[in-house]
Design an enzyme around this catalytic site. Structure first.
Site, PDB file in Angstrom:
ATOM      1  N   SER A 144     -16.732  -6.215 -14.111  1.00 49.19           N
ATOM      2  CA  SER A 144     -16.344  -5.730 -12.783  1.00 49.19           C
ATOM      3  C   SER A 144     -15.759  -6.935 -12.055  1.00 49.19           C
ATOM      4  O   SER A 144     -15.998  -8.082 -12.462  1.00 49.19           O
ATOM      5  CB  SER A 144     -17.592  -5.239 -12.055  1.00 49.19           C
ATOM      6  OG  SER A 144     -17.362  -5.157 -10.664  1.00 49.19           O
ATOM      7  N   TYR A 157     -26.383  -5.578  -9.503  1.00 54.38           N
ATOM      8  CA  TYR A 157     -25.160  -5.208 -10.240  1.00 54.38           C
ATOM      9  C   TYR A 157     -24.357  -6.463 -10.560  1.00 54.38           C
ATOM     10  O   TYR A 157     -23.923  -6.667 -11.697  1.00 54.38           O
ATOM     11  CB  TYR A 157     -24.350  -4.231  -9.391  1.00 54.38           C
ATOM     12  CG  TYR A 157     -23.099  -3.696 -10.045  1.00 54.38           C
ATOM     13  CD1 TYR A 157     -23.168  -2.702 -11.017  1.00 54.38           C
ATOM     14  CD2 TYR A 157     -21.829  -4.167  -9.685  1.00 54.38           C
ATOM     15  CE1 TYR A 157     -22.018  -2.192 -11.605  1.00 54.38           C
ATOM     16  CE2 TYR A 157     -20.681  -3.658 -10.265  1.00 54.38           C
ATOM     17  CZ  TYR A 157     -20.775  -2.671 -11.220  1.00 54.38           C
ATOM     18  OH  TYR A 157     -19.633  -2.162 -11.803  1.00 54.38           O
TER      19      TYR A 157
HETATM   20  N1  LIG Z   1     -15.284   2.865 -10.885  1.00 53.50           N
HETATM   21  C1  LIG Z   1     -15.194   1.631 -10.437  1.00 53.50           C
HETATM   22  O1  LIG Z   1     -14.679   1.411  -9.321  1.00 53.50           O
HETATM   23  C2  LIG Z   1     -15.707   0.475 -11.255  1.00 53.50           C
HETATM   24  C3  LIG Z   1     -15.441  -0.830 -10.798  1.00 53.50           C
HETATM   25  C4  LIG Z   1     -15.850  -1.908 -11.564  1.00 53.50           C
HETATM   26  C5  LIG Z   1     -16.515  -1.707 -12.749  1.00 53.50           C
HETATM   27  N2  LIG Z   1     -16.763  -0.429 -13.175  1.00 53.50           N
HETATM   28  C6  LIG Z   1     -17.453  -0.288 -14.456  1.00 53.50           C
HETATM   29  O2  LIG Z   1     -16.709   0.567 -15.297  1.00 53.50           O
HETATM   30  C7  LIG Z   1     -17.581   1.242 -16.210  1.00 53.50           C
HETATM   31  C8  LIG Z   1     -17.296   2.725 -16.191  1.00 53.50           C
HETATM   32  O3  LIG Z   1     -17.544   3.224 -14.907  1.00 53.50           O
HETATM   33  P1  LIG Z   1     -16.980   4.592 -14.321  1.00 53.50           P
HETATM   34  O4  LIG Z   1     -16.345   4.235 -13.038  1.00 53.50           O
HETATM   35  O5  LIG Z   1     -16.210   5.333 -15.342  1.00 53.50           O
HETATM   36  O6  LIG Z   1     -18.388   5.295 -13.993  1.00 53.50           O
HETATM   37  P2  LIG Z   1     -18.936   6.783 -14.188  1.00 53.50           P
HETATM   38  O7  LIG Z   1     -20.247   6.788 -13.472  1.00 53.50           O
HETATM   39  O8  LIG Z   1     -17.910   7.752 -13.776  1.00 53.50           O
HETATM   40  O9  LIG Z   1     -19.187   6.885 -15.756  1.00 53.50           O
HETATM   41  C9  LIG Z   1     -20.197   6.143 -16.391  1.00 53.50           C
HETATM   42  C10 LIG Z   1     -20.686   6.897 -17.596  1.00 53.50           C
HETATM   43  O10 LIG Z   1     -21.686   6.088 -18.224  1.00 53.50           O
HETATM   44  C11 LIG Z   1     -22.764   6.931 -18.576  1.00 53.50           C
HETATM   45  N3  LIG Z   1     -24.005   6.137 -18.630  1.00 53.50           N
HETATM   46  C12 LIG Z   1     -24.622   5.513 -17.605  1.00 53.50           C
HETATM   47  N4  LIG Z   1     -25.753   4.937 -18.025  1.00 53.50           N
HETATM   48  C13 LIG Z   1     -25.850   5.205 -19.359  1.00 53.50           C
HETATM   49  C14 LIG Z   1     -26.805   4.881 -20.341  1.00 53.50           C
HETATM   50  N5  LIG Z   1     -27.909   4.192 -20.063  1.00 53.50           N
HETATM   51  N6  LIG Z   1     -26.575   5.297 -21.622  1.00 53.50           N
HETATM   52  C15 LIG Z   1     -25.470   6.031 -21.922  1.00 53.50           C
HETATM   53  N7  LIG Z   1     -24.544   6.374 -21.018  1.00 53.50           N
HETATM   54  C16 LIG Z   1     -24.731   5.968 -19.748  1.00 53.50           C
HETATM   55  C17 LIG Z   1     -22.805   7.993 -17.497  1.00 53.50           C
HETATM   56  O11 LIG Z   1     -23.526   9.144 -17.914  1.00 53.50           O
HETATM   57  C18 LIG Z   1     -21.328   8.242 -17.248  1.00 53.50           C
HETATM   58  O12 LIG Z   1     -20.830   9.255 -18.082  1.00 53.50           O
HETATM   59  C19 LIG Z   1     -19.005   0.862 -15.767  1.00 53.50           C
HETATM   60  O13 LIG Z   1     -19.499  -0.151 -16.599  1.00 53.50           O
HETATM   61  C20 LIG Z   1     -18.811   0.367 -14.355  1.00 53.50           C
HETATM   62  O14 LIG Z   1     -19.830  -0.536 -13.947  1.00 53.50           O
HETATM   63  C21 LIG Z   1     -16.397   0.656 -12.443  1.00 53.50           C
END
Ligand SMILES: NC(=O)c1ccc[n+]([C@@H]2O[C@H](COP(=O)([O-])OP(=O)(O)OC[C@H]3O[C@@H](n4cnc5c(N)ncnc54)[C@H](O)[C@@H]3O)[C@@H](O)[C@H]2O)c1
Length: 251
Positions: A144, A157
């Site tokens: 991130s 986080y």
């Molecule tokens: N969306 C943003 O703005 C953003 C910014 C920076 C980093 N990220 C990172 O990007 C990645 C994806 O995020 P996203 O935005 O698609 O989020 P999201 O919440 O839409 O999707 C995350 C997915 O991970 C699954 N998940 C969570 N914990 C789990 C576990 N213990 N075991 C198996 N599956 C699990 C959830 O069920 C979900 O389907 C994450 O690592 C997040 O930290 C997101």
């Protein structure tokens, strides 16, 4: 097709960025094992890819549980006989519970580490033998902007995502000699269910947009564009590196 003959594991593939990356990998010819703790969601997401002619196998698994992670990797071995790409995307952002350190409960800190850092370790632990066997294995860990910039209000986080930088570089350093590449993708604000509530708070979305050079939030498909490049042979000399994909976040 840029990932023809490749087998990929994508975690957190039921929705958001993970689903978009799995879609794109499949479109580029990869056979994809899609893992998520949301059994129904990942089933539906994999069926969607298959409907479009791709190859995708869903696995209901929690990345914090060692046996379930072992089962993800075993699915790749059993179904496709190999593993070339591990996309460690599953993660959590507990916007209502995470906090500055003095107010941060130990349980929230532990949960962040368990999913966002240890979960990635477990996936790497079980996948690396197969990735090495493939001769050109790739690990992409999803950090991130908080990995290097910190997060003023979500210390747990930031700690977990920051840990991924040194962890990924350690993997790249040790296993590079065996042909394994490992890099970190650090998204900024991407429109996914994870940040929906947070961004729907009054003024937050507008403030984020105004602090981004491109004056908008990102799309999951844009992260998938970077993911497919880094997973492919086009990135064959790229390892141990950190890639921001944040529309030019002004820090
Ligand atoms: N969306 C943003 O703005 C953003 C910014 C920076 C980093 N990220 C990172 O990007 C990645 C994806 O995020 P996203 O935005 O698609 O989020 P999201 O919440 O839409 O999707 C995350 C997915 O991970 C699954 N998940 C969570 N914990 C789990 C576990 N213990 N075991 C198996 N599956 C699990 C959830 O069920 C979900 O389907 C994450 O690592 C997040 O930290 C997101």
């Amino acid at each position: 097709m840029r990932l023809a003959d490749r087998v990929a594991v994508v975690t957190g593939a039921a929705r958001g960025q993970g689903e978009a990356v799995a879609q794109r990998f499949a479109h580029e010819g990869a056979r994809v094992v899609m893992a998520d703790r949301e059994a129904d969601g990942v089933e539906i997401a994999a069926a969607d890819i298959r409907r479009q002619g791709g190859v995708a196998v869903p696995v209901a698994a929690d990345i914090t549980v060692a046996e379930e992670v072992a089962a993800i990797v075993e699915t790749a071995r059993r179904e496709f006989g190999a593993l070339h790409v591990l996309y460690n995307n599953a993660g959590i952002y507990l916007s209502n519970e995470d906090a500055p350190t003095a107010d941060l409960p130990e349980s929230v800190f532990d949960r962040n580490i368990a999913v966002n850092l240890k979960g990635t370790y477990l996936c790497c632990h079980y996948a690396i033998p197969l990735l090495i066997k493939s001769g050109n294995g790739v690990i992409l860990n999803v950090g991130s902007v908080a990995s290097y910039a910190g997060d003023p209000t979500a210390h747990a986080y930031a700690a977990a995502k920051g840990g991924l930088l040194a962890y990924t570089r350690s993997i790249a350093t040790h296993y590079g000699v065996q042909g394994l590449r490992a890099n970190v993708i650090c998204p900024g604000f991407i429109d996914t269910p994870m940040v929906e509530d947070f961004m729907n708070q009054p003024d937050i979305r507008e403030r984020i947009i105004q602090s981004t050079m491109l004056r908008r939030v990102g799309k999951a498909e844009e992260v998938a564009n970077l993911a497919v490049f880094l997973a492919s042979d086009e990135a064959s000399f790229i390892t141990g590196a950190v890639f921001a994909i944040d529309g030019g976040l002004i820090k």
